[in-house]
Design an enzyme around this catalytic site. Sequence first.
Site, PDB file in Angstrom:
ATOM      1  N   CYS A   1       0.846  -1.197   0.000  1.00 31.20           N
ATOM      2  CA  CYS A   1       0.000   0.000   0.000  1.00 31.20           C
ATOM      3  C   CYS A   1       0.883   1.249   0.000  1.00 31.20           C
ATOM      4  O   CYS A   1       0.655   2.205  -0.744  1.00 31.20           O
ATOM      5  CB  CYS A   1      -0.949  -0.007   1.186  1.00 31.20           C
ATOM      6  SG  CYS A   1      -0.135  -0.070   2.795  1.00 31.20           S
TER       7      CYS A   1
ATOM      8  N   PRO B   1      -3.995  -8.299  10.347  1.00 29.35           N
ATOM      9  CA  PRO B   1      -3.053  -9.240  10.971  1.00 29.35           C
ATOM     10  C   PRO B   1      -1.888  -9.601  10.054  1.00 29.35           C
ATOM     11  O   PRO B   1      -0.766  -9.810  10.531  1.00 29.35           O
ATOM     12  CB  PRO B   1      -3.913 -10.465  11.289  1.00 29.35           C
ATOM     13  CG  PRO B   1      -5.213 -10.266  10.583  1.00 29.35           C
ATOM     14  CD  PRO B   1      -5.364  -8.817  10.305  1.00 29.35           C
ATOM     15  N   GLY B   2      -2.116  -9.644   8.754  1.00 28.53           N
ATOM     16  CA  GLY B   2      -1.050  -9.976   7.810  1.00 28.53           C
ATOM     17  C   GLY B   2       0.054  -8.936   7.839  1.00 28.53           C
ATOM     18  O   GLY B   2       1.244  -9.259   7.944  1.00 28.53           O
ATOM     19  N   THR B   3      -0.343  -7.659   7.782  1.00 30.86           N
ATOM     20  CA  THR B   3       0.629  -6.562   7.818  1.00 30.86           C
ATOM     21  C   THR B   3       1.396  -6.600   9.131  1.00 30.86           C
ATOM     22  O   THR B   3       2.608  -6.432   9.177  1.00 30.86           O
ATOM     23  CB  THR B   3      -0.099  -5.210   7.717  1.00 30.86           C
ATOM     24  OG1 THR B   3      -0.907  -5.235   6.545  1.00 30.86           O
ATOM     25  CG2 THR B   3       0.876  -4.050   7.629  1.00 30.86           C
ATOM     26  N   ARG B   4       0.674  -6.813  10.217  1.00 32.66           N
ATOM     27  CA  ARG B   4       1.298  -6.770  11.543  1.00 32.66           C
ATOM     28  C   ARG B   4       2.308  -7.896  11.745  1.00 32.66           C
ATOM     29  O   ARG B   4       3.360  -7.692  12.333  1.00 32.66           O
ATOM     30  CB  ARG B   4       0.213  -6.843  12.623  1.00 32.66           C
ATOM     31  CG  ARG B   4      -0.584  -5.566  12.714  1.00 32.66           C
ATOM     32  CD  ARG B   4      -1.816  -5.724  13.585  1.00 32.66           C
ATOM     33  NE  ARG B   4      -2.526  -4.461  13.687  1.00 32.66           N
ATOM     34  CZ  ARG B   4      -2.212  -3.498  14.547  1.00 32.66           C
ATOM     35  NH1 ARG B   4      -1.234  -3.668  15.404  1.00 32.66           N
ATOM     36  NH2 ARG B   4      -2.889  -2.377  14.552  1.00 32.66           N
TER      37      ARG B   4
ATOM     38  N   ASN C   1       4.015  -9.346   9.521  1.00 34.40           N
ATOM     39  CA  ASN C   1       5.113  -9.300   8.546  1.00 34.40           C
ATOM     40  C   ASN C   1       5.529  -7.877   8.235  1.00 34.40           C
ATOM     41  O   ASN C   1       5.675  -7.493   7.078  1.00 34.40           O
ATOM     42  CB  ASN C   1       4.691  -9.981   7.236  1.00 34.40           C
ATOM     43  CG  ASN C   1       4.477 -11.461   7.439  1.00 34.40           C
ATOM     44  OD1 ASN C   1       5.410 -12.189   7.743  1.00 34.40           O
ATOM     45  ND2 ASN C   1       3.243 -11.892   7.312  1.00 34.40           N
TER      46      ASN C   1
ATOM     47  N   ALA D   1      -4.628  -1.687   9.759  1.00 37.27           N
ATOM     48  CA  ALA D   1      -3.508  -2.611   9.592  1.00 37.27           C
ATOM     49  C   ALA D   1      -3.960  -3.996  10.019  1.00 37.27           C
ATOM     50  O   ALA D   1      -4.166  -4.256  11.200  1.00 37.27           O
ATOM     51  CB  ALA D   1      -2.316  -2.163  10.436  1.00 37.27           C
TER      52      ALA D   1
END
Lengths: 339, 301
Positions: free
Chosen positions: B124, B158-161, B163, B156
């Site tokens: 993003c 869970p994926g962003t957090r 990784n 944000a």
Amino acid sequence: MKRRIKLVDVTLRDGSHAVGHSFTKEQVMRIAGELDRSGVEIIEVTHGDGLGGSSVNYGFSAVSDMDLIEAAAGVIREAKLGALLLPGIGTIRDLEEAYERGVRVLRVATHVTEADVGIQHIQAAKRKGMCAVGFLMMIHMARPEKILEQARIFADAGADYINLADSAGHLVPDEVRERVLILTEHLNIPVGFHAHNNLGLAVANSIAAIEEGAVYIDGSLGGLGAGAGNTQIEVLQAVIQRYGWESGADLGCLLEAEKEVVPVMQRPQVIDPDSLMLGYSGVYSSFLLHAKRASQKFDVDTKDILVELGKRGMVGGQEDMIVDVAYELSKRKGARRSI
Amino acid sequence: MAKIDVAIIGPGNIGSDLMYKVMRSSCLNMKLMTGIVLSEGIKRAAKMGIETSINGIEAVLAQDDIRIVFDATGAKAHLEHAPLLQKAGKIAIDMTPAAVGPYVVPCVNLDALSQEMNFNMVTCGGQATVPIAYAVNRVADSSYTEIVSCISSKSAGPGTRANIDEFTETTAKALETVAGADRGKAVIILNPANPPLLMTNTIYSIVKNPDQERINRSVREMVEEVQKYVPGYRLRTPPIFDGNKVTVIVEVEGAGDFLPKYSGNLDIINAAAVRVAEKLAVERLMKEKGSDAMSAEKEKG
């Protein structure tokens, strides 16, 4: 009760803010060597914003983190060498290189409500066999219950202790007490505390934290650090002795070490009106010098910039918004003039 | 106008928002939403009258008419999907960090990737900052570009957090390979303020030719380009010059299709993905259709 406190020195990390990230290898070797002799538990050496912090946004380091870490590792015999990492700025790759250069304590710092972004870094540090610390910043922005919830995220990830940071130097002793107490009551790992002296309460807040069971206390020589600086470590040591507690550190040696810091100071480490406003408005301490610079460039008051940053709820790391705010204030000022 | 059939794999937040955007498109037909369980996202799509399946990629491969596939699953799944889609002759638009294909930022390098079958949407922050970084570099030659993206904690996932390093590393790479900076660096900050703040992005460039007028014009033009597919993309602080340092701040307000408006970060990556699909549909697939039709005509004649 005889308390056993472990001192964590951040002169060569938080102090990095105060000297514009200008530490040289020679300075680091002299200061880290003296600190090692004085009996502190951990010596933290990193850019003020942690590994990878050297940048336009936070200021470039004169000498890279890795070179400074290696220089410190060469002179430290007794203490543990630490580094700070802010997820979103530093990466696991950085922490692995820091380990190669001699770092054995990794403190993973996130905003007080965002611990989960640091889970992978805690785990990576544990895989390397390092001591891993969950470091929650800006703790004045969350209630004790929320802090406990976030500390548990770090604890579950494998953190060896939880460090609470009053990054804005905003809290008064009772507010420190409730935040430390809820952790010492509910967690089975030690708790630490990191103060800023923006309201002149760094030593008092550190004592309050110790009385509620905190074991690891951050401090720096001469108080060198962001904003009005950190808990002055030699003062803290003297106060600890007055209380009849033990830290294993030697006051005389700390006073010797402090002499090494005097020549690197770029400005007196005092509570000037701007750092007072940081503490009063609850603004991240390392915004101070960036705000002073923006104040000159845009011809607006530093205090106004800081207060506006506080109003907007900016968190640690958002130094870029200082320019945004200064630009906006200067436009408003210009608009008023043209009326 | 005839439409090109598209499928979305992964009916989560990203996939669902993509679905709304595709449904608004004048050249894409929202043909199929697939997942692997009967999730809320699948039910939502079905309720909207979209064909759904819980057979994942298999359902997509079973339909020859589907020419473009958005993969909104995860990096691991996309590594499996990519060769299958390639073999089936379907264009993959990869929303995950897998990066099987080249990074694409539509207003910067889509035209140069005319033969590709797999496109990676970077991050993003990459979609928000690479256009500006490129706009500065093309007229001023950036030796170093650094970006700071701030997104609201609520947006944000869970994926962003889990990784977060992937964000900084991928975005930094895109600043170099797509925007053209000699060296790139990226920082991401999560801000929990309530009400949630809009996504802000600061782009710092250290340039060799700090020609203010050309930089101002180039940035202005680029913002207009991005606004064509992300209406909520705005210049918040126009270029500020400090010697050879140029600072630009942009903000992104989401369209509010499926996700709230403060999720500008999710909106811009989805809008960019749909933009890629639309351009490919019009410029590549329709032409193929057209030439098929022409050759059929000839045979008849």
